[in-house]
Design a protein around this motif. Structure first.
Motif, short mmCIF file in Angstrom:
data_model
loop_
_atom_site.label_atom_id
_atom_site.label_comp_id
_atom_site.label_asym_id
_atom_site.label_seq_id
_atom_site.Cartn_x
_atom_site.Cartn_y
_atom_site.Cartn_z
N LEU A 41 17.80 26.60 -25.43
CA LEU A 41 17.88 25.14 -25.36
C LEU A 41 18.81 24.69 -24.25
O LEU A 41 18.55 23.70 -23.56
N LYS A 42 19.89 25.42 -24.06
CA LYS A 42 20.80 25.09 -22.97
C LYS A 42 20.12 25.27 -21.62
O LYS A 42 20.24 24.43 -20.72
N GLU A 43 19.37 26.35 -21.45
CA GLU A 43 18.65 26.57 -20.20
C GLU A 43 17.59 25.50 -19.98
O GLU A 43 17.39 25.05 -18.84
N MET A 44 16.93 25.10 -21.04
CA MET A 44 15.92 24.04 -20.90
C MET A 44 16.55 22.74 -20.44
O MET A 44 16.01 22.05 -19.55
N ALA A 45 17.69 22.39 -21.01
CA ALA A 45 18.37 21.15 -20.61
C ALA A 45 18.83 21.21 -19.15
O ALA A 45 18.68 20.25 -18.39
N GLU A 46 19.39 22.36 -18.76
CA GLU A 46 19.83 22.51 -17.37
C GLU A 46 18.66 22.46 -16.40
O GLU A 46 18.75 21.86 -15.32
N THR A 47 17.54 23.08 -16.78
CA THR A 47 16.36 23.08 -15.91
C THR A 47 15.82 21.67 -15.74
O THR A 47 15.47 21.24 -14.62
N ASN A 48 15.73 20.92 -16.84
CA ASN A 48 15.24 19.55 -16.76
C ASN A 48 16.15 18.68 -15.90
O ASN A 48 15.68 17.82 -15.13
N ALA A 49 17.45 18.89 -16.02
CA ALA A 49 18.40 18.10 -15.21
C ALA A 49 18.22 18.42 -13.72
O ALA A 49 18.26 17.51 -12.88
N GLN A 50 18.02 19.69 -13.37
CA GLN A 50 17.82 20.05 -11.97
C GLN A 50 16.50 19.48 -11.43
O GLN A 50 16.43 19.02 -10.28
N LEU A 51 15.46 19.49 -12.23
CA LEU A 51 14.18 18.94 -11.78
C LEU A 51 14.28 17.44 -11.52
O LEU A 51 13.70 16.92 -10.56
N ARG A 52 14.99 16.73 -12.39
CA ARG A 52 15.18 15.29 -12.17
C ARG A 52 16.02 15.04 -10.92
O ARG A 52 15.79 14.09 -10.18
#
Length: 518
Positions: free
Chosen positions: A476-487
């Motif tokens: 879940l932490k990786e998912m949140a970090e990935t979404n933040a980088q994509l935005r």
């Protein structure tokens, strides 16, 4: 029938006599037990003494008694099968890889997320150096070795080794992996204070395990001396004993191949006999009549021929024939006839091997396809049905035995040592274990099934992630970090589930309202 029962019913005076006389009570109990046995033989065919059961060898010994007298021989036979039998060798690796794989991973589950992350990082670093022998084989490698010994020998031992601060470890603790052979299964003692030692495991009067009696050296160590069979009493709090207990009170485990040992050994003998038969069948031999006793026109040393007894069987070089080889043509003395060997083949070899391996696989609790590697008759439905039952067994072995008996003590000892040096906030740190994922036969179908159960609310996202063999918090932490980088970079993909922040959603709503007003 009722009249017969009334006739056999004892009178009141006889019942009173039995209640008052201890001797009569003992006689009555023997009579009742005898009648019970008689009735049982009338109702249960397997308990009936008959021609069909005359050769049935059975007993009523306790498991510990049978283990005490048989475990050494079972271990030697199991090790021999693992070393020399291809199916036994493959079985030990297959079971170990399925139960352990790359090793269960613990995750602290305290209320504070940051504390959990710090504890997990501390464990990962210390797990690389936790082995007492100082090698690079860390905690997960020891888990794999322990499970292999569990399968092959029936048990494994883990010994806590506290260290000094001067040893250079952040957490002053190491553990030592020992073979189950170091626990003396032949040691059985009853003491006057109620203490018992059964198969080397000491229990107090309340039958609580208090200590283990271990050999100083392995009984089969070629470097052992006269002190090899000396015992050391080790507190139970410093030992983790991994074994499969199938009966209450069982104190030792047996090799997992026990039920199929005889079948595996007999199958080996059959294959050896078949190989020899094939070699004989391929060795076509012909004997040719002609020539004198020394063989006319044959090449060779005349002196050697002269020294040879009369009428020898010779090859084309004039040398005496002592062994038969494929393609041999032998020259016989006069008066002999030509004989050609025609070995007869035996059919049904493949069918017999398949039938035997099916029964062996049942005794080993493993699907036939995993034991034999034969995929010729396998389709999606059959292999999935067989693997589902096998996965249930592996989950039981993981959750009920391997993790609580071996992995959890390693974690608890580490956290206790870390608490003593101020690395963690409390002595007992609860954790959950994430095991390796079972590979899917059809990943697409499995993914669709997970999505449907997630939408229906019958399973949680954390549960699905945990079954994949990863820590849900890390994913879940990786998912949140990935979404933040994509935005951040303005990227969006079809698979992306963009999770906008509350501020962004409020901004979008304000812009939408302004557009509508305009």
């Amino acid at each position: 029938m009722v009249a017969l029962a009334n006739m056999l019913r004892p009178s009141k005076r006889f019942r009173a006599f039995v209640r008052e006389s201890p001797t009569a009570q003992r006689v009555a109990r023997r009579v009742i037990h005898g009648l019970s046995d008689f009735v049982a033989t009338r109702h249960y065919e397997a308990a009936r003494a008959s021609r069909r059961t005359s050769g049935w060898i059975s007993g009523n010994q306790h498991t510990n008694s049978m283990i005490s007298s048989s475990l050494r021989q079972l271990r030697m036979e199991s090790s021999a099968l693992e070393r020399n039998n291809p199916h036994g060798h493959h079985y030990c690796y297959t079971m170990t890889n399925n139960v352990v794989g790359t090793g269960p991973t613990p995750s602290a589950i305290l209320d504070d997320t940051k504390t959990n992350e710090a504890i997990n990082k501390l464990w990962r670093e210390h797990a690389k150096r936790i082995n007492a022998d100082g090698t690079r084989m860390g905690a997960h490698t020891m888990m794999w070795q322990a499970c292999f010994g569990w399968v092959e020998r029936g048990s494994a031992l883990l010994l806590r080794r506290p260290m000094l601060s001067s040893d250079g470890l952040d957490i002053p603790l190491t553990v030592e992996l020992l073979e189950g052979d170091l626990l003396d299964h032949t040691m059985n003692v009853r003491k006057k204070d109620g203490t018992r030692i059964i198969n080397g495991v000491e229990m107090n009067a309340r039958r609580r395990v208090t200590a283990y009696h271990l050999f100083r050296d392995h009984p089969g160590d070629f470097l052992g001396d006269t002190s090899t069979y000396d015992h050391t009493r080790v507190q139970a709090s410093d030992v983790a004993h991994l074994f499969l207990a199938t009966r209450p009170g069982q104190r030792q485990g047996i090799p997992w191949m026990t039920a199929s040992m005889m079948a595996l050994h007999d199958l080996d003998d059959y294959r050896d006999a078949e190989r020899v038969r094939k070699k004989v069948e391929a060795a076509l031999t012909a004997f040719v009549q002609g020539g004198d006793d020394l063989g006319d026109g044959l090449l060779g040393d005349p002196e050697k021929k002269a020294a040879t007894p009369p009428f020898p069987v010779r090859d084309n070089n004039g040398e005496p024939v002592e062994t038969f080889e494929p393609g041999l043509i032998a020259h016989l003395p006069p008066g002999r006839t030509v004989t050609i060997n025609h070995p007869q083949g035996v059919g049904g070899y493949a069918e017999y091997i398949t039938t035997e391996l099916t029964g062996i696989a049942a005794g080993l609790l493993i699907p036939y396809v995993l034991l034999s590697g034969d995929l010729s008759e396998v389709n999606y439905s059959s292999i999935r049905a067989g693997m589902l039952e096998f996965h249930r067994l592996v989950r039981v072995l993981r959750q009920l035995f391997f993790i609580p008996l071996f992995c959890q003590p390693m974690w608890d000892w580490t956290m206790e040592a870390a608490w003593q040096v101020g690395k963690v906030p409390q002595r007992r740190i609860p954790c959950e274990w994430t095991t390796q994922k079972f590979e899917s036969v059809d990943p697409l179908k499995e993914a669709k099934a997970d999505m449907e159960t997630l939408r229906a609310g019958s399973r949680s996202l954390r549960e699905i992630i945990a079954e994949s063999g990863r820590d849900p918090d890390d994913v879940l932490k990786e998912m949140a970090e990935t979404n933040a980088q994509l935005r951040k970079y303005g990227l969006r993909f079809e698979w992306q589930q963009d999770v906008e922040s509350p501020e962004a959603e409020a901004t979008d709503n304000t812009e939408t309202t302004k557009e509508k007003q305009a």
